[in-house]
Design an enzyme around this catalytic site. Structure first.
Site, PDB file in Angstrom:
ATOM      1  N   LEU A 297       0.870  -1.181   0.000  1.00 48.26           N
ATOM      2  CA  LEU A 297       0.000   0.000   0.000  1.00 48.26           C
ATOM      3  C   LEU A 297       0.904   1.227   0.000  1.00 48.26           C
ATOM      4  O   LEU A 297       1.830   1.308   0.807  1.00 48.26           O
ATOM      5  CB  LEU A 297      -0.878   0.026   1.256  1.00 48.26           C
ATOM      6  CG  LEU A 297      -2.254  -0.626   1.213  1.00 48.26           C
ATOM      7  CD1 LEU A 297      -2.958  -0.416   2.552  1.00 48.26           C
ATOM      8  CD2 LEU A 297      -3.114  -0.089   0.097  1.00 48.26           C
ATOM      9  N   ASP A 298       0.642   2.176  -0.882  1.00 50.91           N
ATOM     10  CA  ASP A 298       1.444   3.401  -0.928  1.00 50.91           C
ATOM     11  C   ASP A 298       1.365   4.141   0.410  1.00 50.91           C
ATOM     12  O   ASP A 298       0.361   4.037   1.124  1.00 50.91           O
ATOM     13  CB  ASP A 298       0.956   4.321  -2.048  1.00 50.91           C
ATOM     14  CG  ASP A 298       1.276   3.762  -3.431  1.00 50.91           C
ATOM     15  OD1 ASP A 298       2.206   2.940  -3.528  1.00 50.91           O
ATOM     16  OD2 ASP A 298       0.594   4.148  -4.401  1.00 50.91           O
ATOM     17  N   PRO A 299       2.401   4.911   0.758  1.00 52.82           N
ATOM     18  CA  PRO A 299       2.421   5.602   2.054  1.00 52.82           C
ATOM     19  C   PRO A 299       1.181   6.451   2.345  1.00 52.82           C
ATOM     20  O   PRO A 299       0.697   6.470   3.474  1.00 52.82           O
ATOM     21  CB  PRO A 299       3.679   6.484   1.957  1.00 52.82           C
ATOM     22  CG  PRO A 299       4.577   5.748   1.025  1.00 52.82           C
ATOM     23  CD  PRO A 299       3.659   5.110   0.014  1.00 52.82           C
TER      24      PRO A 299
END
EC number: 5.4.99.25
Length: 305
Positions: free
Chosen positions: A38-40
């Protein structure tokens, strides 16, 4: 030692690797792995496999995901989301389209579609991740990928303000789907630059937001010796595969010894992979697959002794 699948609520600002690193410190174990990055700046469900459940992480990853996203029409960015620099702007007004236009457009994205992954992504081209090319200001041809949009729909009114239009969508999709690319493609079909301005993963691997625990909650439960009750057994991670319950003790022994079988020894029609479950304990014995060169046979892929 913990064993099982733990649905974690990943907060914005953390990478998926950060979550695993922090969990290893909290739980004092190295045998931990997440089931899909999951992207930051994305919050939501991140199933984490611990102990023997790490052996089924690939299967949890394959079970599909659901997201809620905000699509912003009128401005595109270098990263296709709110973190990037502005690439293009074009003023949007309420006379340009209405909610019925959006609903019809979203319908056209259902099913198997092609996406070009964003430059700021971990997709590899020639052994190098795309974001590495992007950071060096290098351009490279990105291969189109087929992804499965199982369902997509608008879940908010259209909000026209400051020459942009914002609305929320809910997407149920297969693995490998980039929601930010979906947002920019929606803009392309409308004739406007666009980006994804917010994203939350609401389901992954069969786990939903209400199942998920924050790192702080996990730490508290660990200190209270009650965390194991919140873990799901590894069997849960295989529920997307067909299964057969085994009663015969002789067959159980053969399975645990990793022996091959003829497909016609079982009633079920085995097409690709099959999970053998102990009828007495409800525990997984093994995952078998059709033999690559002998279609009448099945061979072990993973045995759980």
């Amino acid at each position: 030692m913990y064993n099982g699948i733990l649905p974690v609520y990943k907060e914005r600002g953390l990478t998926s690797h950060d979550v695993v690193f922090k969990l290893r410190k909290i739980l004092k174990t190295k045998k931990i792995g997440h089931t899909g990055t999951l992207d930051p700046e994305v919050a939501g469900v991140l199933p984490v496999c611990i102990g023997n459940a790490t052996r089924v992480s690939d299967y949890v990853m394959d079970m599909g995901k659901a997201y809620e996203a905000t699509v912003s029409i009128g401005r595109s960015t270098t990263t296709e989301d709110q973190t990037g620099d502005t690439l293009e702007t074009k003023g949007v007004h309420s006379a340009d389209f209405n909610k019925d236009d959006i609903d019809r457009l979203l319908e056209s994205f259902k099913g198997i579609i092609e996406q070009i992954p964003p430059m700021y992504s971990s997709v590899k081209v020639n052994g190098k991740k795309l974001y590495e090319y992007a950071r060096n200001n290098e351009t490279v041809e990105r291969p189109k990928r087929k992804v499965n949009i199982k369902d997509i729909g608008r879940i908010s009114e259209l909000d026209f303000k400051e020459n942009e239009c914002h609305f929320k969508i809910r997407v149920i999709c297969g693995k490998g789907t980039y929601i930010r690319t979906l947002a920019t493609d929606i803009g392309v079909k409308l004739g406007f630059p666009a980006h994804m301005s917010k994203l939350t993963r609401i389901e992954s691997g069969g786990f939903v937001l209400k199942d998920s625990l924050t790192l702080e909650q996990i730490k508290e439960l660990h200190e209270q010796d009650s965390l194991q009750n919140k873990l799901f057994p590894l069997e849960y991670g295989l529920k997307g595969l067909p299964s057969i319950k085994i009663k015969d003790s002789h067959i159980k022994k053969r399975i645990l010894n990793g022996q091959k079988f003829n497909k016609n020894e079982f009633d079920n029609k085995i097409k690709d992979q099959i999970v053998f479950i102990d009828d007495d304990s409800e525990k997984v014995l093994a995952i078998y697959m059709v033999h690559p060169t002998k279609e009448s046979e099945i061979k072990p892929k993973k045995v759980f002794n």
